[in-house]
Write an enzyme that holds these catalytic residues in place. Structure first.
Site, PDB file in Angstrom:
ATOM      1  N   ARG A 164     -14.904 -32.790 -13.288  1.00  0.00           N
ATOM      2  CA  ARG A 164     -14.888 -32.301 -11.987  1.00  0.00           C
ATOM      3  C   ARG A 164     -13.378 -32.202 -11.399  1.00  0.00           C
ATOM      4  O   ARG A 164     -13.087 -31.485 -10.674  1.00  0.00           O
ATOM      5  CB  ARG A 164     -15.770 -33.363 -11.198  1.00  0.00           C
ATOM      6  CG  ARG A 164     -15.716 -33.180  -9.674  1.00  0.00           C
ATOM      7  CD  ARG A 164     -16.629 -33.860  -9.077  1.00  0.00           C
ATOM      8  NE  ARG A 164     -16.496 -33.949  -7.868  1.00  0.00           N
ATOM      9  CZ  ARG A 164     -16.057 -34.878  -6.773  1.00  0.00           C
ATOM     10  NH1 ARG A 164     -15.249 -35.772  -7.524  1.00  0.00           N
ATOM     11  NH2 ARG A 164     -15.882 -34.865  -5.759  1.00  0.00           N
ATOM     12  N   ASP A 174     -19.561 -48.398  -3.334  1.00  0.00           N
ATOM     13  CA  ASP A 174     -19.739 -47.003  -2.707  1.00  0.00           C
ATOM     14  C   ASP A 174     -20.160 -46.984  -0.989  1.00  0.00           C
ATOM     15  O   ASP A 174     -19.897 -46.155  -0.190  1.00  0.00           O
ATOM     16  CB  ASP A 174     -20.600 -46.249  -3.634  1.00  0.00           C
ATOM     17  CG  ASP A 174     -20.413 -45.664  -4.838  1.00  0.00           C
ATOM     18  OD1 ASP A 174     -20.876 -45.164  -5.479  1.00  0.00           O
ATOM     19  OD2 ASP A 174     -18.994 -45.860  -5.048  1.00  0.00           O
ATOM     20  N   GLU A 191     -24.124 -34.762 -15.716  1.00  0.00           N
ATOM     21  CA  GLU A 191     -23.425 -35.956 -15.790  1.00  0.00           C
ATOM     22  C   GLU A 191     -23.267 -36.740 -17.230  1.00  0.00           C
ATOM     23  O   GLU A 191     -24.218 -36.570 -17.667  1.00  0.00           O
ATOM     24  CB  GLU A 191     -24.237 -37.009 -14.686  1.00  0.00           C
ATOM     25  CG  GLU A 191     -23.162 -37.880 -14.123  1.00  0.00           C
ATOM     26  CD  GLU A 191     -22.732 -37.549 -12.958  1.00  0.00           C
ATOM     27  OE1 GLU A 191     -21.956 -38.339 -12.412  1.00  0.00           O
ATOM     28  OE2 GLU A 191     -22.813 -36.309 -12.563  1.00  0.00           O
ATOM     29  N   LYS A 243     -32.443 -31.340  -3.142  1.00  0.00           N
ATOM     30  CA  LYS A 243     -31.537 -29.940  -2.943  1.00  0.00           C
ATOM     31  C   LYS A 243     -32.717 -28.995  -2.833  1.00  0.00           C
ATOM     32  O   LYS A 243     -33.922 -29.041  -3.043  1.00  0.00           O
ATOM     33  CB  LYS A 243     -31.172 -29.665  -4.441  1.00  0.00           C
ATOM     34  CG  LYS A 243     -30.170 -30.176  -5.043  1.00  0.00           C
ATOM     35  CD  LYS A 243     -30.087 -29.793  -6.545  1.00  0.00           C
ATOM     36  CE  LYS A 243     -29.002 -30.821  -7.372  1.00  0.00           C
ATOM     37  NZ  LYS A 243     -28.854 -30.600  -8.780  1.00  0.00           N
ATOM     38  N   LYS A 302     -30.070 -39.571  -9.418  1.00  0.00           N
ATOM     39  CA  LYS A 302     -28.515 -39.251  -9.169  1.00  0.00           C
ATOM     40  C   LYS A 302     -27.957 -40.203 -10.376  1.00  0.00           C
ATOM     41  O   LYS A 302     -27.864 -41.511 -10.114  1.00  0.00           O
ATOM     42  CB  LYS A 302     -28.021 -39.786  -7.594  1.00  0.00           C
ATOM     43  CG  LYS A 302     -26.523 -39.339  -7.743  1.00  0.00           C
ATOM     44  CD  LYS A 302     -26.040 -39.621  -6.246  1.00  0.00           C
ATOM     45  CE  LYS A 302     -24.747 -39.649  -5.948  1.00  0.00           C
ATOM     46  NZ  LYS A 302     -23.760 -40.074  -7.015  1.00  0.00           N
ATOM     47  N   SER A 345     -18.236 -32.529  -3.802  1.00  0.00           N
ATOM     48  CA  SER A 345     -19.016 -33.580  -3.599  1.00  0.00           C
ATOM     49  C   SER A 345     -20.254 -33.398  -2.690  1.00  0.00           C
ATOM     50  O   SER A 345     -20.304 -32.603  -1.862  1.00  0.00           O
ATOM     51  CB  SER A 345     -18.272 -34.956  -3.333  1.00  0.00           C
ATOM     52  OG  SER A 345     -17.837 -34.626  -1.855  1.00  0.00           O
ATOM     53  N   LEU A 346     -21.234 -34.518  -2.922  1.00  0.00           N
ATOM     54  CA  LEU A 346     -22.548 -34.261  -1.841  1.00  0.00           C
ATOM     55  C   LEU A 346     -22.190 -35.269  -0.722  1.00  0.00           C
ATOM     56  O   LEU A 346     -21.604 -36.289  -0.848  1.00  0.00           O
ATOM     57  CB  LEU A 346     -23.621 -34.896  -2.816  1.00  0.00           C
ATOM     58  CG  LEU A 346     -24.266 -33.927  -3.679  1.00  0.00           C
ATOM     59  CD1 LEU A 346     -25.311 -34.222  -4.294  1.00  0.00           C
ATOM     60  CD2 LEU A 346     -24.467 -32.404  -3.252  1.00  0.00           C
TER      61      LEU A 346
END
Length: 667
Positions: free
Chosen positions: A134, A31, A174, A289, A113, A80-81
């Site tokens: 998603r 990632d 999730e 958040k 996460k 997405s973030l």
């Protein structure tokens, strides 16, 4: 490289990695590497707006759409973030929130996460109505039947509709596969000769998209919920809403806190950077958040992500341990794989003792010595890898790792072919791991599919002298494997399974022979081009290279295989036992050249035939199935719900869109 060329290259690479990650569930980069490439592209596009493109990866959300499922449009887009990787970037985000709220005080919810598959659950009157993945952020797959098998997702909520919870709401979270379940599943897949899942995220995704809900139930998926949406959510506080959702029956992260400043946020991140390795499920970061929903609405969204939330991504887990020795494994093709044996270390939820060293070049690149302190990462992969060496702690008498020159099993000299990174044992007919490996490949599901025999059985038969090559399987009798007479039922099952394999089609037999570099697809192409074993055995190098997808390396390997007297004897024995040595009459009659030279992309949902049936039709008529659109694509066979990105790309490249009915008329 010129800016325009770099932009084009980055877009192409990022699209490929998006496809690998979301569609194939088989990421090939981390990632972190992906995000670095994305940032570089974003910076270049900002600096050179003349190269703007609406189809750039920077303007879309990766897709995991599976056309086997009904498509559902999200009421609220699932964006997405934005990702951060340093405390400074977290600080920058925090200050941007302060600026966006014009100095108004705010709280930040800090949450784990979880590394799984995003899901959106809709409840009406306290009952689960729909579960949607998603997807591309706008539409996702309806996987309600599968989600209902996940025990941590309530089917009916605690309380009274309209009193304890809203009449209708959406909750997101999730779906995950716990570490213990993941390890057990991969052990089962390894025993069954099936490809292993790369990580729990891929395993969860593959499981949730199974067409068999019983499979989903057996794999014991888990779920954590993290966001509540709707017209009547209980409070303005995200934190309080999640605690309330917990009282309704949802599993929410019990590690969530409300932070009142950067100091508390930083402390939370540092704590879980270490402690996360003890969690039962995979995590890859922290989500921050803004707690107030009113403030969230005030801050709003960018084109791709909310301004009120950000993800802090942990770097791949890295641990230090000691290299004790290097051993070498021999594969069925004779390829030699070096393996590092290390002092045990805890890494990404498992105890690691071994790591792949790939090949001689890899070993040399690290100048590895026995006794070295090495750094090991798992980085989402099945097999850990060494990513660094601390040469400052190297013992004075440490000996460098020397790659072997002879096979560790049979002693035959090794050879490294031009253009190949691996070394190979040259004793194909007398090296035990190669012999047993070829037999195991021969009986595997995608080859001859003799499911009554497994690797342990092959090893047993080899040690007893019953099999020395794949043809020997057809000489096995019930009496030979019945032992003391108490295993007659299982012995008969084995013999019957071997006999049944004589009906396996010719193209799978070609794959089962285990010709080096000839995979399942290439075997199919060769079988359909040459139609029978005699034509394939006598094919010249140039004839083989005329087959689409067969280059010089594969062609030389095929020629070399049939130049071996031992291999020819095995093939003749298989012929004598009655195995299929040519395409069937039905296949021959069905073959045409109507799609010769055509590369076809299949997209959408079809009414008359399945996607697999259409793939078979394309191949039967001389065409080639391809997975992605390019300038070389001849046309797209399009069903319902064709992806908008594919449609736009096809229009841009001028590629024809062919409907289901039009395609059938073509044939």
């Amino acid at each position: 490289m010129e800016p325009k060329e770099r932009i084009m290259q980055l877009r192409q690479d990022l699209n490929t990695h998006n496809y690998n990650y979301y569609v194939l569930n088989n990421p090939v980069i981390s990632d972190y590497e992906f995000d670095l490439m994305m940032r570089e592209l974003q910076d270049l596009e900002k600096a050179y707006p003349e190269y703007d493109d609406d189809n750039s990866p920077t303007k879309r959300v990766g897709s995991d759409l599976n056309q086997e499922f009904r498509q559902v449009e999200h009421r609220y887009p699932m964006l997405s973030l934005s990702n951060t990787y340093s405390e400074q970037e977290v600080t920058d985000w925090y200050h941007s929130v302060e600026k966006g709220l014009h100095g108004e005080a705010f709280e930040v919810c800090c949450e784990m996460k979880y590394d799984g598959l995003s899901i959106s659950l809709t409840y009406r009157d306290g009952r689960l109505q729909q579960a949607v993945t998603r997807g591309d952020g706008v539409r996702g797959d309806d996987v309600t039947a599968n989600v209902k098998t996940i025990r941590t997702i309530p089917l009916v909520l605690h309380g009274e509709s309209g009193v304890d919870f809203p009449h209708e709401f959406e909750i997101r979270g999730e779906v995950l596969m716990p570490w213990k379940v993941f390890e057990r599943l991969n052990e089962e897949r390894k025993a069954a000769e099936e490809p292993l899942f790369a990580n729990p995220r891929n395993a969860a995704s593959g499981t949730l998209k199974s067409q068999n809900s019983a499979v989903v139930a057996a794999r014991r998926l888990d779920a954590y919920l993290y966001y509540l949406l709707g017209d009547e959510v209980p409070t303005d506080s995200h934190y309080d809403n999640m605690m309330t959702a917990h009282s309704w029956g949802f599993q929410v992260g019990n590690n969530m806190i409300k932070a009142h400043g950067l100091e508390e946020i930083t402390a939370f991140i540092k704590h879980w950077d270490t402690e996360r390795k003890f969690l039962p499920v995979a995590t890859d970061g922290i989500v921050l958040k803004v707690n107030s929903l009113r403030q969230q609405r005030s801050l709003g969204y960018t084109a791709k992500s909310p301004r009120w939330a950000v993800a802090y991504k942990f770097k791949a887990e890295r641990e230090r341990t000691r290299l004790l020795s290097v051993s070498y494994q021999v594969g069925r093709t004779g390829a030699i794989t070096p393996v590092a044996n290390m002092e045990p270390v805890q890494l990404a939820g498992t105890t690691v003792r071994r790591a792949t060293l790939n090949n001689e070049d890899f070993i040399r690149s690290f100048n590895l010595h026995i006794g070295d302190d090495v750094f090991v990462e798992k980085g989402g992969e099945i097999i850990p890898k060494i990513v660094g060496v601390d040469e400052s702690t190297r013992p004075a008498d440490a000996q460098p790792v020397q790659f072997i020159t002879h096979c560790p099993e049979c002693g035959a000299p090794l050879v490294r072919y031009e253009g190949e990174a691996a070394h190979y044992c040259t004793n194909e007919s007398g090296c035990a791991p190669q012999i047993k490996g070829r037999i195991e490949h021969f009986i595997s599901r995608k080859a001859m599919n003799i499911d009554s025999i497994g690797p342990e059985t092959v090893d047993d038969y080899y040690n007893k002298g019953l099999v020395h090559n794949m043809a020997d399987l057809y000489d096995i009798t019930v009496q030979q494997i019945n032992g003391d007479g108490s295993r007659e039922k299982s012995a008969r099952k084995v013999v019957q399974g071997i006999a049944a394999s004589k009906e396996v089609p010719f193209e799978r037999l070609v794959f089962a022979l285990g010709i080096r570099f000839v995979g399942e697809t290439t075997a199919k192409l060769l079988a359909r081009r040459f139609k029978n074993i005699d034509a394939l055995m006598t094919a010249k190098l140039q004839d083989l290279m005329q087959v689409d997808g067969v280059g010089e390396v594969i062609a030389k390997s095929v020629v070399a295989y049939f130049a071996s007297p031992e291999n020819l004897r095995i093939v003749e024995r298989l012929r004598g036992y009655g195995l299929q040595m040519c395409l069937s009459e039905e296949q021959l009659q069905g073959q045409t050249d109507k799609l010769a030279g055509k590369s076809v992309v299949i997209s959408g949902v079809f009414a008359r035939h399945s996607r697999d049936e259409y793939k078979q039709m394309i191949e039967q008529n001389g065409g080639k199935n391809v997975g992605s659109i390019s300038a070389k694509t001849s046309f797209i066979l399009a069903g319902e719900n064709m992806g908008p990105a594919k449609l736009q790309k096809a229009e841009k490249l001028g590629i024809a869109i062919v409907s289901e009915d039009e395609f059938l008329k073509m044939l």
